[in-house]
Design a protein around this motif. Structure first.
Motif, PDB file in Angstrom:
ATOM      1  N   ARG A  86      17.931 -10.531  31.360  1.00 51.64           N
ATOM      2  CA  ARG A  86      17.417 -11.165  32.584  1.00 51.64           C
ATOM      3  C   ARG A  86      17.989 -12.574  32.732  1.00 51.64           C
ATOM      4  O   ARG A  86      18.369 -12.988  33.822  1.00 51.64           O
ATOM      5  N   GLU A  87      18.091 -13.307  31.626  1.00 53.52           N
ATOM      6  CA  GLU A  87      18.636 -14.669  31.680  1.00 53.52           C
ATOM      7  C   GLU A  87      20.099 -14.668  32.110  1.00 53.52           C
ATOM      8  O   GLU A  87      20.555 -15.606  32.753  1.00 53.52           O
ATOM      9  N   ARG A  88      20.834 -13.607  31.775  1.00 48.13           N
ATOM     10  CA  ARG A  88      22.239 -13.531  32.180  1.00 48.13           C
ATOM     11  C   ARG A  88      22.379 -13.402  33.698  1.00 48.13           C
ATOM     12  O   ARG A  88      23.396 -13.775  34.276  1.00 48.13           O
ATOM     13  N   LEU A  89      21.340 -12.865  34.357  1.00 41.97           N
ATOM     14  CA  LEU A  89      21.361 -12.760  35.822  1.00 41.97           C
ATOM     15  C   LEU A  89      21.169 -14.127  36.475  1.00 41.97           C
ATOM     16  O   LEU A  89      21.563 -14.337  37.612  1.00 41.97           O
ATOM     17  N   GLY A  90      20.540 -15.017  35.767  1.00 41.24           N
ATOM     18  CA  GLY A  90      20.251 -16.370  36.261  1.00 41.24           C
ATOM     19  C   GLY A  90      19.133 -16.943  35.430  1.00 41.24           C
ATOM     20  O   GLY A  90      18.200 -16.233  35.057  1.00 41.24           O
ATOM     21  N   SER A  91      19.204 -18.209  35.143  1.00 40.69           N
ATOM     22  CA  SER A  91      18.212 -18.833  34.286  1.00 40.69           C
ATOM     23  C   SER A  91      16.826 -18.783  34.909  1.00 40.69           C
ATOM     24  O   SER A  91      16.670 -18.962  36.123  1.00 40.69           O
ATOM     25  N   THR A  92      15.832 -18.562  34.065  1.00 39.55           N
ATOM     26  CA  THR A  92      14.441 -18.617  34.512  1.00 39.55           C
ATOM     27  C   THR A  92      13.878 -20.022  34.301  1.00 39.55           C
ATOM     28  O   THR A  92      12.678 -20.232  34.428  1.00 39.55           O
ATOM     29  N   GLY A  93      14.754 -20.978  33.969  1.00 38.06           N
ATOM     30  CA  GLY A  93      14.373 -22.388  33.938  1.00 38.06           C
ATOM     31  C   GLY A  93      14.359 -22.879  35.370  1.00 38.06           C
ATOM     32  O   GLY A  93      15.405 -23.016  36.000  1.00 38.06           O
ATOM     33  N   ILE A  94      13.167 -23.107  35.923  1.00 38.83           N
ATOM     34  CA  ILE A  94      13.043 -23.346  37.358  1.00 38.83           C
ATOM     35  C   ILE A  94      13.042 -24.824  37.738  1.00 38.83           C
ATOM     36  O   ILE A  94      12.992 -25.162  38.909  1.00 38.83           O
ATOM     37  N   GLY A  95      13.086 -25.707  36.736  1.00 45.58           N
ATOM     38  CA  GLY A  95      13.057 -27.136  37.015  1.00 45.58           C
ATOM     39  C   GLY A  95      11.729 -27.752  36.619  1.00 45.58           C
ATOM     40  O   GLY A  95      10.786 -27.046  36.262  1.00 45.58           O
ATOM     41  N   ASP A  96      11.672 -29.068  36.644  1.00 45.53           N
ATOM     42  CA  ASP A  96      10.469 -29.817  36.250  1.00 45.53           C
ATOM     43  C   ASP A  96      10.032 -29.506  34.823  1.00 45.53           C
ATOM     44  O   ASP A  96       8.839 -29.565  34.509  1.00 45.53           O
ATOM     45  N   GLY A  97      10.981 -29.121  33.974  1.00 44.46           N
ATOM     46  CA  GLY A  97      10.652 -28.842  32.580  1.00 44.46           C
ATOM     47  C   GLY A  97      10.034 -27.483  32.343  1.00 44.46           C
ATOM     48  O   GLY A  97       9.502 -27.212  31.263  1.00 44.46           O
ATOM     49  N   ILE A  98      10.112 -26.598  33.339  1.00 47.80           N
ATOM     50  CA  ILE A  98       9.427 -25.304  33.287  1.00 47.80           C
ATOM     51  C   ILE A  98      10.424 -24.154  33.175  1.00 47.80           C
ATOM     52  O   ILE A  98      11.431 -24.121  33.882  1.00 47.80           O
ATOM     53  N   ALA A  99      10.093 -23.192  32.296  1.00 51.47           N
ATOM     54  CA  ALA A  99      10.830 -21.926  32.243  1.00 51.47           C
ATOM     55  C   ALA A  99       9.814 -20.789  32.256  1.00 51.47           C
ATOM     56  O   ALA A  99       8.783 -20.860  31.586  1.00 51.47           O
ATOM     57  N   ILE A 100      10.122 -19.764  33.035  1.00 53.54           N
ATOM     58  CA  ILE A 100       9.240 -18.598  33.120  1.00 53.54           C
ATOM     59  C   ILE A 100      10.074 -17.341  32.831  1.00 53.54           C
ATOM     60  O   ILE A 100      10.368 -16.544  33.735  1.00 53.54           O
ATOM     61  N   PRO A 101      10.491 -17.167  31.570  1.00 54.67           N
ATOM     62  CA  PRO A 101      11.250 -15.958  31.243  1.00 54.67           C
ATOM     63  C   PRO A 101      10.371 -14.730  31.456  1.00 54.67           C
ATOM     64  O   PRO A 101       9.164 -14.771  31.181  1.00 54.67           O
ATOM     65  N   HIS A 102      10.972 -13.673  31.971  1.00 57.14           N
ATOM     66  CA  HIS A 102      10.191 -12.478  32.246  1.00 57.14           C
ATOM     67  C   HIS A 102      11.061 -11.234  32.188  1.00 57.14           C
ATOM     68  O   HIS A 102      12.277 -11.302  32.311  1.00 57.14           O
ATOM     69  N   GLY A 103      10.382 -10.109  31.972  1.00 52.45           N
ATOM     70  CA  GLY A 103      11.078  -8.837  31.919  1.00 52.45           C
ATOM     71  C   GLY A 103      10.095  -7.692  31.928  1.00 52.45           C
ATOM     72  O   GLY A 103       8.882  -7.891  31.808  1.00 52.45           O
ATOM     73  N   LYS A 104      10.643  -6.487  32.068  1.00 50.47           N
ATOM     74  CA  LYS A 104       9.815  -5.275  32.097  1.00 50.47           C
ATOM     75  C   LYS A 104      10.175  -4.393  30.908  1.00 50.47           C
ATOM     76  O   LYS A 104      11.344  -4.269  30.547  1.00 50.47           O
ATOM     77  N   LEU A 105       9.136  -3.797  30.343  1.00 49.38           N
ATOM     78  CA  LEU A 105       9.304  -2.898  29.204  1.00 49.38           C
ATOM     79  C   LEU A 105       8.661  -1.551  29.527  1.00 49.38           C
ATOM     80  O   LEU A 105       7.517  -1.503  30.007  1.00 49.38           O
ATOM     81  N   GLU A 106       9.363  -0.480  29.235  1.00 51.53           N
ATOM     82  CA  GLU A 106       8.872   0.864  29.537  1.00 51.53           C
ATOM     83  C   GLU A 106       7.559   1.188  28.831  1.00 51.53           C
ATOM     84  O   GLU A 106       6.666   1.781  29.410  1.00 51.53           O
ATOM     85  N   ASP A 107       7.440   0.840  27.566  1.00 50.33           N
ATOM     86  CA  ASP A 107       6.299   1.269  26.767  1.00 50.33           C
ATOM     87  C   ASP A 107       5.075   0.369  26.879  1.00 50.33           C
ATOM     88  O   ASP A 107       4.059   0.620  26.236  1.00 50.33           O
ATOM     89  N   LEU A 108       5.150  -0.656  27.687  1.00 55.83           N
ATOM     90  CA  LEU A 108       4.037  -1.594  27.813  1.00 55.83           C
ATOM     91  C   LEU A 108       2.952  -0.987  28.697  1.00 55.83           C
ATOM     92  O   LEU A 108       3.251  -0.299  29.672  1.00 55.83           O
ATOM     93  N   GLU A 109       1.693  -1.252  28.361  1.00 53.10           N
ATOM     94  CA  GLU A 109       0.584  -0.709  29.142  1.00 53.10           C
ATOM     95  C   GLU A 109      -0.029  -1.722  30.087  1.00 53.10           C
ATOM     96  O   GLU A 109      -0.728  -1.346  31.032  1.00 53.10           O
ATOM     97  N   LYS A 110       0.201  -3.027  29.834  1.00 56.24           N
ATOM     98  CA  LYS A 110      -0.385  -4.057  30.693  1.00 56.24           C
ATOM     99  C   LYS A 110       0.525  -5.279  30.690  1.00 56.24           C
ATOM    100  O   LYS A 110       1.383  -5.421  29.828  1.00 56.24           O
ATOM    101  N   VAL A 111       0.315  -6.163  31.652  1.00 54.65           N
ATOM    102  CA  VAL A 111       1.053  -7.415  31.706  1.00 54.65           C
ATOM    103  C   VAL A 111       0.577  -8.311  30.561  1.00 54.65           C
ATOM    104  O   VAL A 111      -0.619  -8.410  30.292  1.00 54.65           O
ATOM    105  N   ILE A 112       1.529  -8.937  29.883  1.00 51.94           N
ATOM    106  CA  ILE A 112       1.225  -9.844  28.771  1.00 51.94           C
ATOM    107  C   ILE A 112       1.906 -11.184  29.041  1.00 51.94           C
ATOM    108  O   ILE A 112       3.073 -11.226  29.446  1.00 51.94           O
ATOM    109  N   VAL A 113       1.172 -12.263  28.800  1.00 53.99           N
ATOM    110  CA  VAL A 113       1.712 -13.615  28.964  1.00 53.99           C
ATOM    111  C   VAL A 113       1.673 -14.321  27.612  1.00 53.99           C
ATOM    112  O   VAL A 113       0.672 -14.258  26.899  1.00 53.99           O
ATOM    113  N   VAL A 114       2.780 -14.965  27.263  1.00 50.38           N
ATOM    114  CA  VAL A 114       2.870 -15.812  26.070  1.00 50.38           C
ATOM    115  C   VAL A 114       3.210 -17.215  26.565  1.00 50.38           C
ATOM    116  O   VAL A 114       4.079 -17.375  27.422  1.00 50.38           O
ATOM    117  N   VAL A 115       2.523 -18.212  26.031  1.00 50.89           N
ATOM    118  CA  VAL A 115       2.719 -19.588  26.474  1.00 50.89           C
ATOM    119  C   VAL A 115       3.246 -20.422  25.311  1.00 50.89           C
ATOM    120  O   VAL A 115       2.758 -20.299  24.183  1.00 50.89           O
TER     121      VAL A 115
END
Length: 149
Positions: free
Chosen positions: A51-80
């Motif tokens: 996903r990062e190769r498509l374009g950085s998820t560093g959006i500015g102001d010191g913030i990055a929101i890396p994200h992706g989809k996984l087939e075997d996942l059952e729910k959305v998970i957030v890590v901070v």
């Protein structure tokens, strides 16, 4: 919808040690292997790097929101994560990133994935929230802040 619905205290990293984008992604994904032993964390990191190769998820102001989809996942998970020293993440404003919200979502629930990303984006636009996030003393302080939103 509250952010804490997708977040566990064990998935908050108050002081990231990594200095590179790929290392940060590995460090953010690492606690998922403990919380979700069935998860292929190496695959998760590869998805995030792709996903990062498509374009950085560093959006500015010191913030990055890396994200992706996984087939075997059952729910959305957030890590901070937080890096007081900052990490070069190829952000849009070329500044180091200090605030990281990693979002992993099941392949089949695009709508929820987008709603969580939008909620995180809105939250992080708030300068007062960013200041509170960066100045929180420790894990307990970050957890209290994140539970309140």
């Amino acid at each position: 919808m509250k952010l804490s619905d997708y977040l566990a205290k064990e998935l908050i990293l108050p002081e990231l040690e990594s200095a590179t984008k790929s290392d940060v992604l590995n460090e953010l994904v690492a606690p998922l292997g403990v919380q979700y032993p069935e998860m292929d964390t190496d695959h998760a990191v590869r998805v995030l790097l792709d996903r990062e190769r498509l374009g950085s998820t560093g959006i500015g102001d010191g913030i990055a929101i890396p994200h992706g989809k996984l087939e075997d996942l059952e729910k959305v998970i957030v890590v901070v994560g937080r890096s007081r020293k900052g990490v070069e993440f190829e952000a849009l404003d070329h500044a180091p990133c200090t605030i990281f919200f990693l979002v992993l979502a099941p392949e089949q629930v695009a709508g929820m994935h987008l709603r969580v990303l939008a909620q995180i984006s809105r939250l992080l636009k708030d300068e007062e929230f960013r200041k509170a996030f960066l100045s929180a003393d420790d894990l307990e302080g970050l957890w209290a802040l994140l539970k309140s939103v």
